[in-house]
Motif scaffolding. Structure first.
Motif, PDB file in Angstrom:
ATOM      1  N   TRP A 174      -5.672 -41.771 -13.891  1.00 37.18           N
ATOM      2  CA  TRP A 174      -6.639 -42.660 -14.540  1.00 37.18           C
ATOM      3  C   TRP A 174      -5.947 -43.539 -15.581  1.00 37.18           C
ATOM      4  O   TRP A 174      -6.250 -44.731 -15.696  1.00 37.18           O
ATOM      5  N   ASN A 175      -5.035 -42.960 -16.343  1.00 35.58           N
ATOM      6  CA  ASN A 175      -4.282 -43.755 -17.317  1.00 35.58           C
ATOM      7  C   ASN A 175      -3.547 -44.910 -16.646  1.00 35.58           C
ATOM      8  O   ASN A 175      -3.557 -46.049 -17.130  1.00 35.58           O
ATOM      9  N   LEU A 176      -2.887 -44.620 -15.545  1.00 36.26           N
ATOM     10  CA  LEU A 176      -2.097 -45.649 -14.872  1.00 36.26           C
ATOM     11  C   LEU A 176      -2.972 -46.711 -14.225  1.00 36.26           C
ATOM     12  O   LEU A 176      -2.625 -47.903 -14.235  1.00 36.26           O
ATOM     13  N   MET A 177      -4.111 -46.317 -13.670  1.00 36.84           N
ATOM     14  CA  MET A 177      -5.000 -47.295 -13.041  1.00 36.84           C
ATOM     15  C   MET A 177      -5.569 -48.261 -14.082  1.00 36.84           C
ATOM     16  O   MET A 177      -5.601 -49.477 -13.856  1.00 36.84           O
ATOM     17  N   THR A 178      -6.019 -47.740 -15.214  1.00 33.18           N
ATOM     18  CA  THR A 178      -6.577 -48.615 -16.246  1.00 33.18           C
ATOM     19  C   THR A 178      -5.487 -49.455 -16.902  1.00 33.18           C
ATOM     20  O   THR A 178      -5.735 -50.598 -17.303  1.00 33.18           O
ATOM     21  N   VAL A 220       0.292 -31.876  -3.975  1.00 29.22           N
ATOM     22  CA  VAL A 220      -0.303 -32.609  -5.101  1.00 29.22           C
ATOM     23  C   VAL A 220       0.790 -33.298  -5.918  1.00 29.22           C
ATOM     24  O   VAL A 220       0.628 -34.439  -6.364  1.00 29.22           O
ATOM     25  N   ALA A 221       1.918 -32.602  -6.119  1.00 26.67           N
ATOM     26  CA  ALA A 221       3.032 -33.208  -6.858  1.00 26.67           C
ATOM     27  C   ALA A 221       3.550 -34.447  -6.130  1.00 26.67           C
ATOM     28  O   ALA A 221       3.829 -35.484  -6.756  1.00 26.67           O
ATOM     29  N   ALA A 222       3.680 -34.359  -4.803  1.00 26.73           N
ATOM     30  CA  ALA A 222       4.143 -35.510  -4.018  1.00 26.73           C
ATOM     31  C   ALA A 222       3.135 -36.652  -4.098  1.00 26.73           C
ATOM     32  O   ALA A 222       3.517 -37.827  -4.203  1.00 26.73           O
ATOM     33  N   PHE A 223       1.842 -36.316  -4.058  1.00 28.27           N
ATOM     34  CA  PHE A 223       0.798 -37.340  -4.176  1.00 28.27           C
ATOM     35  C   PHE A 223       0.867 -38.035  -5.534  1.00 28.27           C
ATOM     36  O   PHE A 223       0.742 -39.263  -5.612  1.00 28.27           O
ATOM     37  N   LEU A 224       1.084 -37.276  -6.594  1.00 28.21           N
ATOM     38  CA  LEU A 224       1.176 -37.851  -7.939  1.00 28.21           C
ATOM     39  C   LEU A 224       2.371 -38.792  -8.045  1.00 28.21           C
ATOM     40  O   LEU A 224       2.247 -39.923  -8.540  1.00 28.21           O
ATOM     41  N   ILE A 225       3.521 -38.328  -7.572  1.00 29.29           N
ATOM     42  CA  ILE A 225       4.727 -39.154  -7.658  1.00 29.29           C
ATOM     43  C   ILE A 225       4.570 -40.433  -6.829  1.00 29.29           C
ATOM     44  O   ILE A 225       4.897 -41.535  -7.275  1.00 29.29           O
ATOM     45  N   GLY A 226       4.053 -40.292  -5.611  1.00 25.77           N
ATOM     46  CA  GLY A 226       3.862 -41.457  -4.758  1.00 25.77           C
ATOM     47  C   GLY A 226       2.894 -42.462  -5.360  1.00 25.77           C
ATOM     48  O   GLY A 226       3.114 -43.683  -5.295  1.00 25.77           O
ATOM     49  N   SER A 227       1.813 -41.965  -5.963  1.00 21.66           N
ATOM     50  CA  SER A 227       0.832 -42.858  -6.578  1.00 21.66           C
ATOM     51  C   SER A 227       1.429 -43.595  -7.766  1.00 21.66           C
ATOM     52  O   SER A 227       1.195 -44.801  -7.950  1.00 21.66           O
ATOM     53  N   CYS A 228       2.214 -42.888  -8.570  1.00 17.15           N
ATOM     54  CA  CYS A 228       2.850 -43.523  -9.727  1.00 17.15           C
ATOM     55  C   CYS A 228       3.807 -44.627  -9.298  1.00 17.15           C
ATOM     56  O   CYS A 228       3.824 -45.718  -9.893  1.00 17.15           O
ATOM     57  N   VAL A 229       4.592 -44.358  -8.284  1.00 17.37           N
ATOM     58  CA  VAL A 229       5.536 -45.358  -7.788  1.00 17.37           C
ATOM     59  C   VAL A 229       4.798 -46.563  -7.227  1.00 17.37           C
ATOM     60  O   VAL A 229       5.167 -47.728  -7.480  1.00 17.37           O
ATOM     61  N   ALA A 230       3.718 -46.325  -6.476  1.00 16.60           N
ATOM     62  CA  ALA A 230       2.954 -47.427  -5.891  1.00 16.60           C
ATOM     63  C   ALA A 230       2.335 -48.308  -6.981  1.00 16.60           C
ATOM     64  O   ALA A 230       2.375 -49.539  -6.900  1.00 16.60           O
ATOM     65  N   ILE A 231       1.780 -47.690  -8.017  1.00 14.25           N
ATOM     66  CA  ILE A 231       1.177 -48.456  -9.110  1.00 14.25           C
ATOM     67  C   ILE A 231       2.246 -49.281  -9.825  1.00 14.25           C
ATOM     68  O   ILE A 231       2.012 -50.433 -10.204  1.00 14.25           O
ATOM     69  N   TRP A 232       3.414 -48.703 -10.010  1.00 13.26           N
ATOM     70  CA  TRP A 232       4.487 -49.438 -10.682  1.00 13.26           C
ATOM     71  C   TRP A 232       4.899 -50.672  -9.873  1.00 13.26           C
ATOM     72  O   TRP A 232       5.069 -51.757 -10.430  1.00 13.26           O
ATOM     73  N   PHE A 233       5.032 -50.518  -8.548  1.00 11.07           N
ATOM     74  CA  PHE A 233       5.417 -51.655  -7.715  1.00 11.07           C
ATOM     75  C   PHE A 233       4.341 -52.735  -7.729  1.00 11.07           C
ATOM     76  O   PHE A 233       4.644 -53.935  -7.751  1.00 11.07           O
ATOM     77  N   ILE A 234       3.085 -52.342  -7.732  1.00 15.66           N
ATOM     78  CA  ILE A 234       1.996 -53.322  -7.804  1.00 15.66           C
ATOM     79  C   ILE A 234       2.058 -54.085  -9.122  1.00 15.66           C
ATOM     80  O   ILE A 234       1.837 -55.300  -9.169  1.00 15.66           O
TER      81      ILE A 234
END
Length: 417
Positions: A92-96, A338-352
């Protein structure tokens, strides 16, 4: 330390990652107005804020106690539950942050913890009374109290300095603004760094390393302070832009009033052990200060989007955390997934986020659309004296007849009009 398992180590690292996101997500609370008014250069401002966040982490542990033994019951809470809660809060922090909205990292953490706990042990695992008195009520009261205080402080400062030289007073208020910004940073470290301390302490209790009711160990305090300071130094420039330029246009007098009011509310809540949102307090103070200047307005379109994000924080983080907890309790493969999902989501948000970079070089370069007139703006327009017909006619003549001495009163050509 020798009793910490691999799972517990993963939880602690994840908690420090959340603390890091909390730092850059909430940098705007302390430094957005200071940067937008030009009182400090952007990099200088975030460096100062980082140091004071670190100092503030050592001043109190009252909020940490509220998190570690107040929001949820310690019985039945496992490291997997805490890990799932942190996943919901971080995402949620990263999305906002990506969309530049100031939302509450504190409420993201609370929502994640409540959602994961309910998914694990049921509603009985949540202390409803504590949630209401120390989370929900402060969430409503903080922006109102800080906003009212900033509004009154702004009106008072303009009244006191109405006959003074504007340039001289602006310089003095910039100095005061730097001081008050430092106070907000200190208060943020005192309040927000403790939330991560509380989560790590709760994980250590759940893992059997500490006995229930223990205070955070010194290594927990130091690591949490360093993580939030590092995140603060890197700066959440997207949210700084929204807080400094998107809500209202502040002058140094207003910036000083907003930051002083917010710091007072945050420090008072820390002493009382309230898990207060510094974002709510500072945003409320900015809006109150914006209305405190004669003719000042708040961009309600931006404020409305921010309010919606505030309302969604607890349930959104809670739902993600509940889903994560369902997967983690399946075993080691669930934790890994879940750890892989978290890492993947963080990387995707950063690239966006790299598609449109916002940093210290362009944080103040923004054209904000005012959007529809707000309630205050409409009310002010309604009580304004309308121009007379003679005044309108005179204005039309000014635009159609060249203002040249001795010129004839012939109508201007179509090209001139």
């Amino acid at each position: 330390m020798e009793h910490i398992t691999l799972l517990l180590a993963i939880v602690i690292v994840t908690a420090l990652v959340f603390d890091f996101t909390n730092g850059f997500h909430d940098t705007a609370n302390a430094m957005a107005t200071t940067i937008s008014t030009g009182a400090l250069k952007p990099k200088t401002a975030v460096a100062m804020s980082a140091v004071l966040n670190l100092v503030g982490a050592f001043l109190s542990v009252e909020v940490a106690k509220t998190i570690s033994s107040g929001i949820v019951t310690e019985e039945g809470i496992t490291p997997e539950v805490i890990f799932a809660a942190l996943v919901g809060a971080i995402l949620w922090n990263l999305m906002t942050w990506l969309i530049g909205l100031p939302s509450s990292s504190s409420h993201a953490l609370m929502g994640g913890l409540i959602g994961a706990t309910i998914a694990s042990v049921g509603v009985s695992g949540v202390n409803g009374g504590t949630v209401v008195t120390k989370v929900l009520i402060p969430a409503i009261a903080a922006p109102l109290v800080a906003g009212l205080a900033a509004y009154l402080a702004s009106r008072l400062t303009y009244r006191i300095g109405r006959n003074a030289d504007p340039k001289a007073t602006a310089k003095g208020y910039r100095a005061g603004q730097i001081t008050s910004a430092g106070l907000v940073s200190l208060a943020h470290g005192t309040n927000d760094a403790q939330k991560t301390m509380g989560i790590i302490t709760l994980a250590l209790v759940a893992g059997g390393v500490l006995v229930p009711g223990s205070n955070p160990p010194m290594w927990v305090i130091v690591s949490a302070g360093l993580a939030i300071a590092l995140g603060t130094y890197l700066g959440g420039w997207r949210i700084i832009r929204t807080m400094g330029k998107g809500l209202t246009d502040l002058q140094p007098q207003q910036g000083f009033a907003a930051q002083t009011s917010a710091a007072s509310v945050i420090l008072a809540s820390s002493n009382l052990g309230f898990s207060l949102s510094t974002t709510h307090s500072c945003s409320g103070a900015v809006m109150g200060a914006g209305l405190g200047r004669k003719g000042g307005v708040v961009r309600w379109s931006t404020a409305t989007r921010m309010f919606v994000a505030w309302g969604l924080t607890l349930p959104a983080a809670g739902l993600v955390a509940a889903g994560s907890e369902f997967v983690t309790k399946q075993g080691d493969w669930g934790v890994a997934a879940v750890a892989a999902f978290l890492i993947g989501s963080c990387v995707a948000i950063w690239f966006i986020s790299r598609r449109q970079v916002v940093d210290h070089t362009n944080v103040n370069d923004v054209d904000v659309e005012d959007g529809p007139a707000g309630v205050v703006t409409t009310a002010m327009a309604a009580v304004s004296v309308p121009p007379t017909a003679a005044a309108l006619a005179a204005e039309d003549l000014k635009t159609t007849i060249p203002a040249t001495a001795g010129s004839s009163a012939e109508p201007a050509s179509p090209a001139a009009v």
